[in-house]
Scaffold this motif. Structure first.
Motif, short mmCIF file in Angstrom:
data_model
loop_
_atom_site.label_atom_id
_atom_site.label_comp_id
_atom_site.label_asym_id
_atom_site.label_seq_id
_atom_site.Cartn_x
_atom_site.Cartn_y
_atom_site.Cartn_z
N ALA A 25 0.41 -1.18 0.00
CA ALA A 25 0.00 0.00 0.00
C ALA A 25 0.78 2.23 0.00
CB ALA A 25 -0.77 -0.80 1.03
N GLU A 325 12.26 -16.47 12.80
CA GLU A 325 12.74 -15.38 11.96
C GLU A 325 11.77 -15.12 10.81
OE1 GLU A 325 14.76 -12.22 10.40
OE2 GLU A 325 14.86 -13.13 12.40
N THR A 326 11.22 -16.20 10.25
CA THR A 326 10.22 -16.03 9.20
C THR A 326 9.00 -15.28 9.73
OG1 THR A 326 10.94 -18.07 8.11
CG2 THR A 326 8.75 -17.25 7.55
N ALA A 327 8.58 -15.61 10.95
CA ALA A 327 7.44 -14.91 11.55
C ALA A 327 7.73 -13.42 11.69
CB ALA A 327 7.10 -15.52 12.91
N ARG A 328 8.94 -13.08 12.04
CA ARG A 328 9.31 -11.66 12.16
C ARG A 328 9.22 -10.97 10.80
NH1 ARG A 328 13.82 -14.35 14.92
NH2 ARG A 328 13.27 -14.50 17.13
N ILE A 329 9.72 -11.63 9.77
CA ILE A 329 9.68 -11.06 8.42
C ILE A 329 8.23 -10.83 7.99
CG2 ILE A 329 10.16 -11.56 6.00
CD1 ILE A 329 12.67 -13.09 6.98
N GLU A 330 7.37 -11.82 8.24
CA GLU A 330 5.98 -11.72 7.83
C GLU A 330 5.25 -10.62 8.61
OE1 GLU A 330 4.22 -15.59 8.12
OE2 GLU A 330 5.62 -16.49 6.71
N ALA A 331 5.56 -10.48 9.90
CA ALA A 331 4.93 -9.42 10.68
C ALA A 331 5.32 -8.04 10.14
CB ALA A 331 5.31 -9.56 12.15
N ARG A 332 6.60 -7.90 9.78
CA ARG A 332 7.04 -6.61 9.20
C ARG A 332 6.29 -6.33 7.90
NH1 ARG A 332 12.26 -8.26 11.16
NH2 ARG A 332 12.85 -9.08 9.11
N GLN A 333 6.12 -7.36 7.07
CA GLN A 333 5.42 -7.14 5.81
C GLN A 333 3.96 -6.77 6.04
OE1 GLN A 333 3.95 -10.22 3.06
NE2 GLN A 333 5.49 -9.49 1.61
N ALA A 334 3.32 -7.35 7.06
CA ALA A 334 1.94 -6.99 7.36
C ALA A 334 1.82 -5.50 7.65
CB ALA A 334 1.42 -7.81 8.54
N HIS A 335 2.77 -4.96 8.40
CA HIS A 335 2.75 -3.52 8.69
C HIS A 335 3.08 -2.71 7.44
CE1 HIS A 335 2.00 -3.38 13.04
NE2 HIS A 335 2.57 -4.58 13.06
N GLU A 336 3.92 -3.24 6.57
CA GLU A 336 4.19 -2.55 5.30
C GLU A 336 2.92 -2.45 4.47
OE1 GLU A 336 7.26 -4.82 3.48
OE2 GLU A 336 8.81 -4.24 4.93
N ILE A 337 2.11 -3.51 4.48
CA ILE A 337 0.85 -3.48 3.73
C ILE A 337 -0.07 -2.42 4.31
CG2 ILE A 337 -1.24 -4.80 3.19
CD1 ILE A 337 0.56 -7.30 3.05
N GLN A 338 -0.15 -2.34 5.63
CA GLN A 338 -0.97 -1.30 6.25
C GLN A 338 -0.52 0.09 5.80
OE1 GLN A 338 -2.60 -0.89 10.60
NE2 GLN A 338 -0.51 -0.12 10.62
N ASP A 339 0.79 0.32 5.80
CA ASP A 339 1.31 1.61 5.36
C ASP A 339 1.01 1.86 3.88
OD1 ASP A 339 2.29 2.02 7.90
OD2 ASP A 339 4.38 1.55 7.39
N TYR A 340 1.12 0.79 3.08
CA TYR A 340 0.87 0.93 1.64
C TYR A 340 -0.59 1.31 1.38
CZ TYR A 340 0.81 -0.33 -3.34
OH TYR A 340 0.68 -0.31 -4.70
N VAL A 341 -1.50 0.64 2.08
CA VAL A 341 -2.91 0.98 1.92
C VAL A 341 -3.15 2.43 2.38
CG1 VAL A 341 -5.26 0.45 2.68
CG2 VAL A 341 -3.68 -1.41 2.10
N ASP A 342 -2.56 2.80 3.51
CA ASP A 342 -2.67 4.19 3.96
C ASP A 342 -2.17 5.16 2.88
OD1 ASP A 342 -3.76 3.51 6.38
OD2 ASP A 342 -1.96 3.91 7.56
#
Length: 689
Positions: A25, A325-342
């Motif tokens: 987003a 570590e994969t979970a950390r990467i995925e959590a960061r991407q989830a927040h990136e999606i929130q920022d992208y939508v914003d």
């Protein structure tokens, strides 16, 4: 040995991996209008940078007269208003933009020059600032600043500070810009807000939006978003090309045939994928999630997911195989999606995709008509808590540290056992050929095969199945002399139950007000876990996608917990809903949910085999606020009646199909489904700390 035999043998490990995966987003500042305006938005954006999103502009320089226009393979300042290039400003992230021209070329800066790029690349991604009435644009690739060569007027890139005045631009509002390519939504109208006292809307309690990063990060084709847009996000894997035949994992998972082929074009034709039975192609592109939200979805539980054993078996990877570590990467991407939508909607907090970590925030978001996204986790070795030859690979201190980290990440729903036995307890078996493959994976990961015993109550685990001639090829990955055990027929249960570390983990979840997801626990493990919860009268328990024995559902309801069925065929789901109405406890608010498991190697609902058309387009959402039309992506138009649930945007269509299938009970079905979000919130509110 024949050529085909050698080919099959080379593909053996990927086939085993595929079978395992089955289970698993002064400047005028114009305010732009996004491609599909957020109907819950409080008003037009006013920030001079964020407000550029989606707008149409001509670019002028502070130092050289005239507007920017194409000049050969680059750009030059000097055109009049009629000859100016028009640019659609696509928000690549908060404060970052692509200049998308009417000729579909983009302004790119790299290696000391500015040029017209035919496709989006990182070199076309610019960070914007606004100071004293002018904009500056800086490349995200090398930090060089877009500027004007004062001598000839050509656009160039220079080191920041080299000629600051030459890097100052004005963006003049214009008309007639080309539209940046994007998936259409196929929805008209505004999601209605709810009373904060009783949120209405659907809940998906189990989905994997960030699974493009799991199992090494190269196993899935496509991404839920890209700063560079849909043409980059929705591409097939290079290792699938040219005809899909090299896509062993996809072919075995989706079709049971390692020699199947498929059209490897995704955007814009989507000729073969995504499809309801394609396991490795992206189904949760953010615009498809947006359509699900517009169709009534109000809570989405996004589970971080991975599997170390499958990651180590798969030959391609760009991420670590460490599950945490994969979970950390995925959590960061989830927040990136929130920022992208914003970014698409004009600035922080303005979008419809809101990550929440408290029931209070979730209630506020859902009641406002937006999508409350909660985080969960579903991995096999949380906190490194695998088991090897019966020896736990973690301690109580590891569990406390891991739970604290998850809580800090915003994770609130936890699956403790998944596919393989671990230091917490035994898993619920997979059945058939998948069960054989997962059992082999259990041996690879733990040093032991599953141990089965007769069940002692009404609950049973799935039958494992025994190796026969068609499945013998899977066993060739085992060390010499190692054979898969022969299991008795009839009802069997995993002999491994909840361990002391498993009990410690459950009590740790309770102390932190987190939600225990009993799915994938073996019968003995689930029974012990539920007894702990019952003794504590702890409501924070869910079955998020139907992966526990149905005899556990009344126990979950009696605790005030929440049950969601796997998002399967309409006839199955409606039948399970009817059973849930019988199991419910009237002491607690009842609502029903689903767990789509999308992107999680789980097949989605297929179209009706008899050709029944359960969905008539257009249809209206449960709240009467939105009219849903057929969804279009590129040149493909999706129809649930013929495509099934090919991608996540068709969740509303699937629910409409079930409403039709339920017949005279259709209104009651929709009422219970629309109460699902509130039922989940009340469960969470009873335990949150």
């Amino acid at each position: 040995m024949s050529v085909r035999s050698r080919f099959v043998r080379r593909r053996l490990i990927p086939v085993l991996g595929a079978s395992l995966a089955l289970a698993l987003a002064g400047t005028a500042i114009a305010v732009s209008v996004p491609l599909s305006p957020d109907p819950t938005d409080p008003g037009p954006p006013t920030d001079p940078v964020y407000g550029l999103a989606g707008g149409c502009y001509a670019l002028a320089s502070d130092t050289n007269p005239g507007f920017v226009a194409r000049d050969g393979d680059g750009y030059r300042v000097g055109a009049d208003a009629a000859g100016a290039a028009k640019f659609r400003m696509h928000a690549a992230q908060l404060g970052r933009f692509l200049f998308y021209g009417n000729d579909t070329a983009l302004i790119a800066g790299e290696s000391g020059r500015v040029f017209a790029a035919p496709q989006p690349t990182p070199a076309t991604d610019w960070t914007f600032t606004f100071t004293d009435g002018a904009y500056t644009a800086t490349s995200i690739v090398d930090g060089q600043q877009l500027g004007v060569n004062r001598a000839d007027g050509r656009l160039t890139v220079t080191a920041p500070g080299q000629d600051p005045e030459a890097g100052r631009f004005r963006l003049e509002p214009a008309d007639g810009c080309a539209d940046f390519p994007e998936v259409e939504i196929g929805a008209r109208g505004a999601p209605l807000v709810s009373s904060p006292e009783e949120v209405r809307g659907f809940i998906d309690a189990h989905v994997h939006m960030n699974a493009n990063e799991f199992i090494g990060g190269e196993i899935r084709c496509g991404e839920p978003y890209s700063p560079l847009g849909v043409t980059v996000a929705l591409q097939d894997c290079e290792d699938h090309k040219p005809d899909g035949l090299p896509a062993v994992l996809e072919n075995v998972l989706s079709h049971g045939d390692p020699f199947r082929s498929h059209d490897t074009t995704m955007w814009p034709s989507f000729a073969d994928v995504p499809s309801y039975d394609s396991m490795t192609h992206e189904q949760m592109y953010y615009r498809w999630v947006e359509r699900a939200w517009r169709g009534g979805l109000r809570i989405l539980t996004n589970l971080l997911v991975s599997n170390r054993v499958l990651c180590e078996l798969y030959p391609l990877r760009s991420n670590s195989c460490d599950e945490m570590e994969t979970a950390r990467i995925e959590a960061r991407q989830a927040h990136e999606i929130q920022d992208y939508v914003d970014a698409q909607y004009g600035g922080p907090g303005r979008g419809w995709f809101r990550i929440v970590s408290t029931p209070e925030d979730a209630r506020a978001v859902a009641a406002a008509g937006k999508l409350a996204v909660t985080l969960g986790i579903e991995i096999s070795e949380s906190f490194g808590c695998g088991v090897r030859n019966g020896v736990p690979q973690c301690t109580e201190q590891d569990i406390d540290a891991g739970l604290d980290e998850l809580y800090a990440m915003g994770v609130r729903q936890v699956v403790l056992t998944h596919k393989f036995d671990n230091a917490f307890g035994g898993v619920r078996f997979d059945e058939g050929i998948t069960g054989i493959a997962v059992n082999i994976g259990n041996f690879i990961g733990t040093g032991e095969f599953w141990k089965a015993e007769p069940c002692t109550g009404v609950a049973t685990d799935n039958p494992i199945g025994n190796v026969d001639r068609p499945t013998a090829e899977l066993t060739k990955s085992l060390p010499p002399g190692v054979t898969v055990p022969i299991y008795p027929t009839g009802d069997t249960c995993n002999a491994r139950g909840l361990t002391p570390l498993g009990e410690y983990a459950i009590r740790g979840l309770m102390q932190r007000g987190m939600i225990v997801d009993v799915d994938h626990m073996g019968v003995k493990t689930a029974d012990s876990a539920l007894k702990i919860l019952e003794d504590a009268r702890y409501s924070g328990v869910v079955s998020s996608h139907g992966w526990t024995d149905p005899s556990n559902y009344p126990r979950i309801y009696q605790l005030g917990g929440f049950v969601a069925s796997y998002a399967g065929p309409s006839e199955n789901f409606v039948g399970e809903w009817r059973s849930a109405r019988e199991d419910r406890d009237d002491d607690y608010y009842f609502g029903y949910g689903f767990g789509a498991d999308t992107n999680g190697f789980g097949a989605q609902p297929a179209p009706h085999k008899d050709g029944t058309r359960g969905v008539e387009y257009p249809f209206t959402t449960f709240d009467g606020g939105t009219v849903m039309e057929q969804q279009r992506a590129g040149t493909r138009t999706f129809d649930f009646n013929t495509d099934g649930l090919a991608q996540y945007g068709m969740i509303p269509d699937w629910i409409e199909d079930m409403r039709t299938y339920a017949g005279k009970d259709g209104d009651q079905f929709i009422d219970d489904m629309s109460r699902g979000a509130e039922a989940y919130l009340q469960m969470w509110e009873r335990v949150a700390r």
